[in-house]
Design a protein around this motif. Sequence first.
Motif, PDB file in Angstrom:
ATOM      1  N   ALA A 135     124.334 -20.506 -16.465  1.00  0.00           N
ATOM      2  CA  ALA A 135     124.540 -21.868 -16.957  1.00  0.00           C
ATOM      3  C   ALA A 135     124.425 -22.877 -15.814  1.00  0.00           C
ATOM      4  O   ALA A 135     123.808 -23.940 -15.973  1.00  0.00           O
ATOM      5  N   GLN A 136     125.008 -22.551 -14.670  1.00  0.00           N
ATOM      6  CA  GLN A 136     124.917 -23.451 -13.518  1.00  0.00           C
ATOM      7  C   GLN A 136     123.475 -23.595 -13.053  1.00  0.00           C
ATOM      8  O   GLN A 136     123.025 -24.701 -12.734  1.00  0.00           O
ATOM      9  N   HIS A 142     115.077 -26.156 -24.522  1.00  0.00           N
ATOM     10  CA  HIS A 142     115.531 -27.517 -24.207  1.00  0.00           C
ATOM     11  C   HIS A 142     114.335 -28.409 -23.873  1.00  0.00           C
ATOM     12  O   HIS A 142     114.271 -29.559 -24.316  1.00  0.00           O
ATOM     13  N   GLN A 177     121.467 -25.813 -15.474  1.00  0.00           N
ATOM     14  CA  GLN A 177     121.770 -27.227 -15.278  1.00  0.00           C
ATOM     15  C   GLN A 177     121.158 -27.739 -13.980  1.00  0.00           C
ATOM     16  O   GLN A 177     120.628 -28.855 -13.918  1.00  0.00           O
ATOM     17  N   SER A 205     113.898 -19.679 -13.250  1.00  0.00           N
ATOM     18  CA  SER A 205     113.622 -21.052 -12.812  1.00  0.00           C
ATOM     19  C   SER A 205     112.207 -21.170 -12.259  1.00  0.00           C
ATOM     20  O   SER A 205     111.495 -22.145 -12.551  1.00  0.00           O
ATOM     21  N   LEU A 233     117.482 -28.286 -14.681  1.00  0.00           N
ATOM     22  CA  LEU A 233     117.262 -29.490 -15.496  1.00  0.00           C
ATOM     23  C   LEU A 233     117.495 -30.757 -14.678  1.00  0.00           C
ATOM     24  O   LEU A 233     116.748 -31.732 -14.798  1.00  0.00           O
ATOM     25  N   ASP A 234     118.513 -30.755 -13.835  1.00  0.00           N
ATOM     26  CA  ASP A 234     118.762 -31.907 -12.957  1.00  0.00           C
ATOM     27  C   ASP A 234     117.598 -32.108 -11.987  1.00  0.00           C
ATOM     28  O   ASP A 234     117.158 -33.242 -11.764  1.00  0.00           O
ATOM     29  N   VAL A 271     116.448 -22.919 -21.371  1.00  0.00           N
ATOM     30  CA  VAL A 271     115.782 -24.057 -20.723  1.00  0.00           C
ATOM     31  C   VAL A 271     114.447 -24.346 -21.404  1.00  0.00           C
ATOM     32  O   VAL A 271     114.097 -25.502 -21.634  1.00  0.00           O
TER      33      VAL A 271
END
Length: 122
Positions: A105-106, A8, A109, A43, A112-113, A5
């Motif tokens: 991975a979930q 990214h 995402q 996170s 990021l969402d 992340v």
Amino acid sequence: MLLAVGEHLWGEGFDRGLTRLAHGFAAGVGGTKEHLCGALSASVMILGLLYGRADASGPKEPLYDHVVAFQRRFIAEIGGPICRDLRDHGPYGPAGPLSCRILMAQAAQLLLDYLKEVAPRQ
């Protein structure tokens, strides 16, 4: 997850040394599976990098608000915040149909969402 992340969001400018800082939080803190899921910990670290204060004089609330909101979303989507519950009794362990890698991975995402939906970074 922190590295994926981070790269990214910041590309080559992401400090890979931060992954060393995060490593001890993996697998429920030190591999014990007793505490916060490593994906959720990572996170929170990303949110801290984006919204956290640099010294004690800044407001706490912007970061805390994001952490609480994201944690609620994580729990709703992933199934809980505790590593052992997800791995030993949930779908992300040896007895379940999914792996911890899929959880990571979930969660990436999901983060990021979330970041696309919230106010601009400080």
